[in-house]
Design a protein around this motif. Sequence first.
Motif, PDB file in Angstrom:
ATOM      1  N   VAL A  14      29.200  -0.656 124.869  1.00  9.06           N
ATOM      2  CA  VAL A  14      29.350  -2.086 124.566  1.00  9.06           C
ATOM      3  C   VAL A  14      28.152  -2.848 125.120  1.00  9.06           C
ATOM      4  O   VAL A  14      27.345  -2.300 125.882  1.00  9.06           O
ATOM      5  N   ALA A  15      28.040  -4.112 124.726  1.00 10.24           N
ATOM      6  CA  ALA A  15      26.914  -4.930 125.167  1.00 10.24           C
ATOM      7  C   ALA A  15      27.057  -5.232 126.660  1.00 10.24           C
ATOM      8  O   ALA A  15      28.177  -5.370 127.166  1.00 10.24           O
ATOM      9  N   PRO A  16      25.927  -5.341 127.365  1.00 12.32           N
ATOM     10  CA  PRO A  16      25.996  -5.692 128.785  1.00 12.32           C
ATOM     11  C   PRO A  16      26.683  -7.047 128.945  1.00 12.32           C
ATOM     12  O   PRO A  16      26.510  -7.935 128.119  1.00 12.32           O
ATOM     13  N   GLY A  17      27.482  -7.162 129.991  1.00 13.72           N
ATOM     14  CA  GLY A  17      28.154  -8.438 130.234  1.00 13.72           C
ATOM     15  C   GLY A  17      29.496  -8.557 129.539  1.00 13.72           C
ATOM     16  O   GLY A  17      30.199  -9.545 129.724  1.00 13.72           O
ATOM     17  N   THR A  18      29.855  -7.563 128.733  1.00 11.50           N
ATOM     18  CA  THR A  18      31.177  -7.588 128.110  1.00 11.50           C
ATOM     19  C   THR A  18      32.255  -7.735 129.185  1.00 11.50           C
ATOM     20  O   THR A  18      32.125  -7.177 130.270  1.00 11.50           O
ATOM     21  N   ALA A  19      33.292  -8.488 128.866  1.00 15.02           N
ATOM     22  CA  ALA A  19      34.347  -8.725 129.849  1.00 15.02           C
ATOM     23  C   ALA A  19      35.103  -7.441 130.144  1.00 15.02           C
ATOM     24  O   ALA A  19      35.384  -6.648 129.246  1.00 15.02           O
ATOM     25  N   GLY A  20      35.398  -7.220 131.410  1.00 15.21           N
ATOM     26  CA  GLY A  20      36.126  -6.033 131.810  1.00 15.21           C
ATOM     27  C   GLY A  20      37.177  -6.347 132.849  1.00 15.21           C
ATOM     28  O   GLY A  20      37.315  -7.494 133.289  1.00 15.21           O
ATOM     29  N   LEU A  21      37.939  -5.340 133.174  1.00 16.24           N
ATOM     30  CA  LEU A  21      38.931  -5.472 134.233  1.00 16.24           C
ATOM     31  C   LEU A  21      38.667  -4.353 135.219  1.00 16.24           C
ATOM     32  O   LEU A  21      38.579  -3.186 134.839  1.00 16.24           O
ATOM     33  N   ASN A  22      38.500  -4.744 136.460  1.00 17.95           N
ATOM     34  CA  ASN A  22      38.152  -3.784 137.503  1.00 17.95           C
ATOM     35  C   ASN A  22      39.381  -3.528 138.374  1.00 17.95           C
ATOM     36  O   ASN A  22      39.986  -4.465 138.897  1.00 17.95           O
TER      37      ASN A  22
END
Lengths: 236, 236
Positions: free
Chosen positions: A193-201
């Motif tokens: 995916v593109a850098p900065g895509t929203a994620g959950l850590n």
Amino acid sequence: MPDAYYLQLTEQLRYLITQHAAEWEGKLPSERALAERFSTTRVTLRQALAQLEGEGLIHRSNRRGWFISPARLMYDPTRDAGFNDYVRAQGRQPRTAVLKLETRPHLPAARALGLADNQPFHHIRRRRYVDDRAVLAESLWVVPECAPELLTIYTGQSLWGLLRERWGHHLANRSIHMVSEALSPMDAEELFVAPGTAGLNICRAILDEQRCPIEYDEEHWLHDSLCICVELSGQQ
Amino acid sequence: MPDAYYLQLTEQLRYLITQHAAEWEGKLPSERALAERFSTTRVTLRQALAQLEGEGLIHRSNRRGWFISPARLMYDPTRDAGFNDYVRAQGRQPRTAVLKLETRPHLPAARALGLADNQPFHHIRRRRYVDDRAVLAESLWVVPECAPELLTIYTGQSLWGLLRERWGHHLANRSIHMVSEALSPMDAEELFVAPGTAGLNICRAILDEQRCPIEYDEEHWLHDSLCICVELSGQQ
DNA sequence: TAGTGGTCTAGACCACTCT
DNA sequence: GAGTGGTCTAGACCACTAC
């Protein structure tokens, strides 16, 4: 409130997507085609797409286009059911790729488990898929004494299962932290995916019944791929 | 990997922010000033700011500018500590504004509690602050029989405290769901942020020890304002 | 009232994917 | 090689905030 054109566009796209989901086979038309269809520019069109991406309705695969997001995976981080088990239980197809096996120190793991900063760990890096979509990049850091020959025998199965069955550990105490994040360039690349895509850590520190440290892990999920569920009864 | 200029900008801004945090008193210079300082356009500058926003380092107050985000609040949705208690326990200042009190049906609440679709609920809508920053918009839906005169006596205190102490309910069974979201225009407006700002949605269905439905609530947090923490020991 | 962030236009080039 | 998404420029107008 929704006077901005991109917010109207968002609603029109939402409708369009539900109408054409089958016909499009999950992949949206190109940004240029959509921008032309709505007589606007790509910039504005992308603002509307980003809105739907934030809601979890659609997502991007880096440079390959926009796709309709499948239903979220239900995930209970407090249980120690294996990934393969709970994915299959929801009628989905799990898959795991092991990306790295090594032994080295890791400061966050040491801190979370109350060990010395230079404490070495067995490190497993893996990517996990649901129905062939890469949704999770994770690192596991295991105290070597708890699983001596881990790196030579590990081939992608459930780590917690191994710890329990092969080494007899009781994963009794767990400290779990969850925050939303923007995926790092490395995590993003590993998930295509593109850098900065929203994620959950999601980070977990695991100790046994004597509070002896066993394992620490860091999960990076695509934000739209899961719903965290916790069921509690009785205690408090 | 970080060849894109906006990603280099992100790093430079990150450094600039840590250097000037005190001097700027938490508020960044204007977008135009920053764009000029880095000899780029507002569009590119905003891409870099959006990146830092996704990471939770900075945030926007609608049309008022960019601000450095305070430390995340630690929050355990499985405990029933009141908001006021755990915010103060972390050395922060809590505040609550009650936005609405009414009685009406709500489909998601009915579904989650296993009641008829047209079941009416006492509905409380409130906005909660940490150190004068609005971070949470939430709705609570209480089964009227469980708290008959609730709406006439409620003034912003802990609802769970009331349910326990005044009506003697035991909040024994809890089903909790968490997903990342884009804040709806209404939620965004109530939290003074731009529509589509990233949020974290937490829903809970609460039943007593006989699995009798008591309450359902929906929380909408600013995504950068909290870290969800769960501590488990022993059971499984 | 001056300045701000929010929105929008109309282009452009590049790296990459697809076929 | 054609087409795509990712990035970037150089402007513009408007609604709103801060003073």
